[in-house]
Design an enzyme around this catalytic site. Structure first.
Site, mmCIF file in Angstrom:
data_model
loop_
_atom_site.group_PDB
_atom_site.id
_atom_site.type_symbol
_atom_site.label_atom_id
_atom_site.label_comp_id
_atom_site.label_asym_id
_atom_site.label_seq_id
_atom_site.Cartn_x
_atom_site.Cartn_y
_atom_site.Cartn_z
ATOM 1 C CG ASP A 1 -47.662 21.577 42.564
ATOM 2 O OD1 ASP A 1 -47.331 20.829 41.613
ATOM 3 O OD2 ASP A 1 -47.184 21.457 43.703
ATOM 4 C CG PHE B 1 -37.787 26.072 46.111
ATOM 5 C CD1 PHE B 1 -37.841 24.878 45.404
ATOM 6 C CD2 PHE B 1 -38.447 26.161 47.328
ATOM 7 C CE1 PHE B 1 -38.541 23.786 45.899
ATOM 8 C CE2 PHE B 1 -39.153 25.070 47.833
ATOM 9 C CZ PHE B 1 -39.191 23.884 47.120
ATOM 10 N NE ARG C 1 -47.586 20.052 51.269
ATOM 11 C CZ ARG C 1 -46.936 19.636 50.173
ATOM 12 N NH1 ARG C 1 -47.176 20.220 49.019
ATOM 13 N NH2 ARG C 1 -46.055 18.669 50.235
#
Ligand code: IMP
Ligand code: MG
Length: 185
Positions: free
Chosen positions: A105, A157, A170
């Site tokens: 990812d 982030f 997610r």
């Protein structure tokens, strides 16, 4: 209150829409299909973060491919790498003769992938390469480069499209930055 409402309230900025991601993943799939023509492609997804990317990427690869999954943990609930890689689920097939493509990812410090690449190289695959949806080169702490990159990011982030903060977000279909107050709660 449904999760989507909480998620939208927590989001500071959307960096990549579902459409942008879909288009880039299709391009990566086409490139990988051309490069691995006639090879023994084994796509190895590193759980959990890459599961969404893997599901989309494997369907845009048009040549025969095997898939496998490994689970590793390099972060706790925070946003900084612990530097410690724990193998939670290993694969149990031999890698000899396989053209291994590690599907990640995000490449951040690179510690997770550097560790994994060395571990898997020791099992003698025919070749080993890396595709990462996201790359944060400014954060690199070890010498490792992806062979295929979806998007390059600044040092921020991010969550969504498989990426979590404290195991949440997610399931967002896009990639974004959370409001600062979400991290301090
Ligand atoms: P590295 O070992 O520092 O390269 O960390 C890789 C792992 O850290 C990724 O597979 C993610 O699980 C996690 N990670 C790194 N940066 C982010 C981010 O911006 N959002 C969510 N997870 C991240
Ligand atoms: Mg994570």
């Amino acid at each position: 209150m449904p999760n989507t409402t909480k998620y939208e309230n927590d989001m500071h900025q959307i960096l990549f829409s579902a459409e942008q991601i879909g288009q880039r993943v299709a391009e990566l799939g086409a490139q990988i299909s051309a490069d691995y023509e006639g090879k023994n492609l084994l796509m190895l997804s590193v759980l959990k973060g890459s599961v969404v990317f893997m599901a989309d990427l494997m369907r845009s690869v048009t040549i025969p491919a095997e898939i496998e999954f490994m689970a590793v943990s390099s972060y706790g609930a925070g946003t900084q790498s612990s530097g410690v890689v724990k193998i939670i689920k290993d694969i149990d097939i031999p890698l000899e003769g396989k053209d291994l493509l590690l599907v990640e990812d995000i490449l951040d410090s690179g510690k997770t992938l550097a560790y994994l690449k060395e571990l898997l190289a020791g099992r003698n695959p025919a070749s080993i390469h890396i595709v990462t949806l996201l790359d944060k080169p400014a954060r690199r702490a070890v010498d490792i480069q992806p062979d295929y990159t979806g998007f390059t990011l600044p040092d921020e982030f991010i969550v969504g499209y498989g990426l979590d903060y404290a195991e949440l977000y997610r399931n967002l279909p896009y990639i974004g930055v959370l409001k600062p107050e979400v991290y301090s709660n």
